[in-house]
Scaffold this active site. Structure first.
Site, mmCIF file in Angstrom:
data_model
loop_
_atom_site.group_PDB
_atom_site.id
_atom_site.type_symbol
_atom_site.label_atom_id
_atom_site.label_comp_id
_atom_site.label_asym_id
_atom_site.label_seq_id
_atom_site.Cartn_x
_atom_site.Cartn_y
_atom_site.Cartn_z
ATOM 1 C CE1 TYR A 94 -3.613 2.436 0.475
ATOM 2 C CE2 TYR A 94 -2.641 3.404 2.604
ATOM 3 C CZ TYR A 94 -3.745 3.478 1.359
ATOM 4 O OH TYR A 94 -4.548 4.423 1.673
ATOM 5 C CG ASP A 134 5.425 3.467 1.088
ATOM 6 O OD1 ASP A 134 5.539 4.063 2.524
ATOM 7 O OD2 ASP A 134 4.264 3.695 0.718
ATOM 8 C CE LYS A 163 0.245 4.681 8.414
ATOM 9 N NZ LYS A 163 0.196 3.880 7.147
HETATM 10 C C1 LIG Z 1 -0.342 4.415 5.756
HETATM 11 C C2 LIG Z 1 0.737 4.212 4.577
HETATM 12 C C3 LIG Z 1 0.686 5.149 3.600
HETATM 13 C C4 LIG Z 1 -0.361 6.262 3.315
HETATM 14 O O1 LIG Z 1 -0.206 7.077 4.575
HETATM 15 P P1 LIG Z 1 -1.533 8.297 4.906
HETATM 16 O O2 LIG Z 1 -0.737 9.130 5.969
HETATM 17 O O3 LIG Z 1 -2.329 7.171 5.178
HETATM 18 O O4 LIG Z 1 -1.784 8.890 3.690
HETATM 19 C C5 LIG Z 1 1.359 5.010 2.551
HETATM 20 N N1 LIG Z 1 2.355 3.979 2.547
HETATM 21 C C6 LIG Z 1 2.417 2.927 3.439
HETATM 22 C C7 LIG Z 1 3.493 1.777 3.493
HETATM 23 C C8 LIG Z 1 1.494 3.134 4.511
HETATM 24 O O5 LIG Z 1 1.365 2.277 5.509
#
Ligand SMILES: *Cc1c(COP(=O)(O)O)cnc(C)c1O
Length: 423
Positions: free
Chosen positions: A145, A233, A261
């Site tokens: 994701y 990511d 995060k």
């Molecule tokens: C949560 C998440 C995102 C998106 O971050 P948001 O602050 O929800 O937009 C992108 N990449 C990864 C791996 C994530 O876990």
């Protein structure tokens, strides 16, 4: 508080004015059934709902809280910052301090640009990679994701998986025409049209799936062979699996990073970064446009800085110790209940898969979720005072505030909840 509010009554009002009653789909309990609890307050390892029920919380804002809820150091950093103003449209010292702290901690990271979410960070990192290489194609992995940006929603894991959608309505074919989805843990053969390979260095949105030995290094080598950039990511793994993130853990350095995060200390923050050379492409230095009214927000960066300062080596050791104890205890609980389950752990990240094999990719993670045990286990835990994420594809996020007593209680409850599934 005024008259008594219930989860039920608030949800009934919520669905009238918010689609599904929520502002982010997974929160709606769609894949586990039932009514979401509405949080009244939270402290440390615990959340308390509007009915006064308390839960040992492993959601922890899907990993945005690493110190636990309402940590005093973060509260005072935010309060101090707020006294001086909440947003200016001009740079502040805190942004510099947070950027310096990040670049010092992450090997190879020399410059960052802050955003207000992980989605923006990943989206901008992709734009940067395309701008820097002059190429269009993006390779991503099924079950990873990267936020809800159009081109990256395909086979997106997390909430996208729970919705049973391949991607999303409203995403034009053209937006995904240059997206190539490959299976996780297999190094794809690239060609010279590829701008960037985006990967969760440790996958944590299809449950927790560790990179197979050689996978990340294989991506590094393949990117180098064709001149593509490698994007880690690290929105979940950054400053969670360790101070330097996943790179040093696996001995692989990407070209571009996305964070979010943890680095916001529970406030809305994301950021992307890379070497000085790569980041020279970002406006106003270079031609890749990127900006934001609230980017590098003073409250968010103050919270992030306080969080990263609190995450000392000792703190990481403690967090990993707690996670190790949780994973061992859960494994034991399932075994004694006679329920086949896997509890993967990577550093402080803990996952849960039902079934007799440890998934290594999205197909296997989906096969585990399709066994259909998660909703009953989730409700078994929730009704006994432990909150997990309401979706089979989410990780568990023990925080620094979770004590051994919290873990012991969790494991006790898990043994009972596992017993419910066994019958
Ligand atoms: C949560 C998440 C995102 C998106 O971050 P948001 O602050 O929800 O937009 C992108 N990449 C990864 C791996 C994530 O876990």
């Amino acid at each position: 508080m005024t008259e008594s509010k219930t989860n039920e009554s608030l949800f009934a009002r919520a669905v009238e004015v918010l689609p599904g009653g929520v502002n982010s789909p997974v929160r709606a309990f769609g894949s586990v059934g039932g009514t979401p609890y509405f949080v009244a307050s939270a402290k440390g390892a615990y959340v308390t709902d509007v009915e006064g029920r308390q839960y040992i919380d492993y959601v922890q804002s899907y990993g945005a809280s690493i110190l636990g809820h309402a940590d005093e150091r973060i509260l005072s950093a935010v309060a101090d910052a707020a006294q001086r103003g909440t947003t200016f449209g001009a740079p502040t010292e805190t942004e510099v301090l947070l950027a310096e702290t990040m670049c010092e901690a992450v090997p190879g990271l020399e410059m960052v640009r802050m955003t207000s979410s992980g989605t923006e960070a990943a989206m901008s990192a992709i734009r940067l990679a395309r701008g820097a290489t002059g190429r269009d194609k993006v390779v991503k992995f099924a079950g990873c994701y990267h936020g809800h940006v159009d081109s990256l929603l395909a086979a997106g894991g997390s909430g996208v998986a729970n919705q049973g959608l391949v991607g999303s309505a409203g995403v034009p074919e053209a937006a995904v025409a240059d997206t190539i989805v490959a299976p996780y843990n297999v190094v794809p053969m690239l060609d010279e049209d590829v701008a960037v390979v985006a990967v969760e260095a440790v996958a944590a949105n299809m449950g927790v799936v560790a990179p197979a030995p050689g996978f990340l290094q294989g991506l590094r080598d393949e990117c180098d062979r064709v001149g593509a950039l490698l994007l880690f990511d690290e929105v979940i793994t950054g400053f969670r699996v360790g101070r330097g993130g996943a790179g040093p853990m696996y001995g692989v350095t990407p070209d571009v990073w996305a964070f979010g995060k943890v680095i916001g200390g529970g406030m809305p923050v994301g950021c992307f970064g890379g070497s000085t050379d790569v980041m020279a492409n970002v406006s106003p230095l270079g031609p890749v446009y990127q900006g934001g009214t609230l980017s590098g927000n003073p409250l968010a960066t103050a919270a992030g800085l306080a969080c990263l300062e609190a995450m000392t080596d000792t703190a990481y050791e403690q967090l990993i110790g707690i996670a190790t104890s949780l994973a061992a205890g859960l494994t034991e609980a399932f075994a004694s209940a006679g329920v086949e389950a896997q509890v993967p752990r990577v550093g402080p990240l803990v996952g849960l898969f039902f079934g007799d094999t440890m998934p290594t990719n999205y197909d296997e993670a989906q096969a585990s979720a399709n066994l259909g045990h998660y909703p009953a286990f989730f409700h078994g835990m929730l009704s006994r005072g432990v909150s997990l994420a309401p979706g089979a594809y989410e990780a568990m996020f023990p925080s620094l505030a979770h004590t051994q007593a919290d873990i012991d209680r969790t494991v006790e409850v898990a043994a009972e909840a596992a017993g419910d599934i066994a019958v």
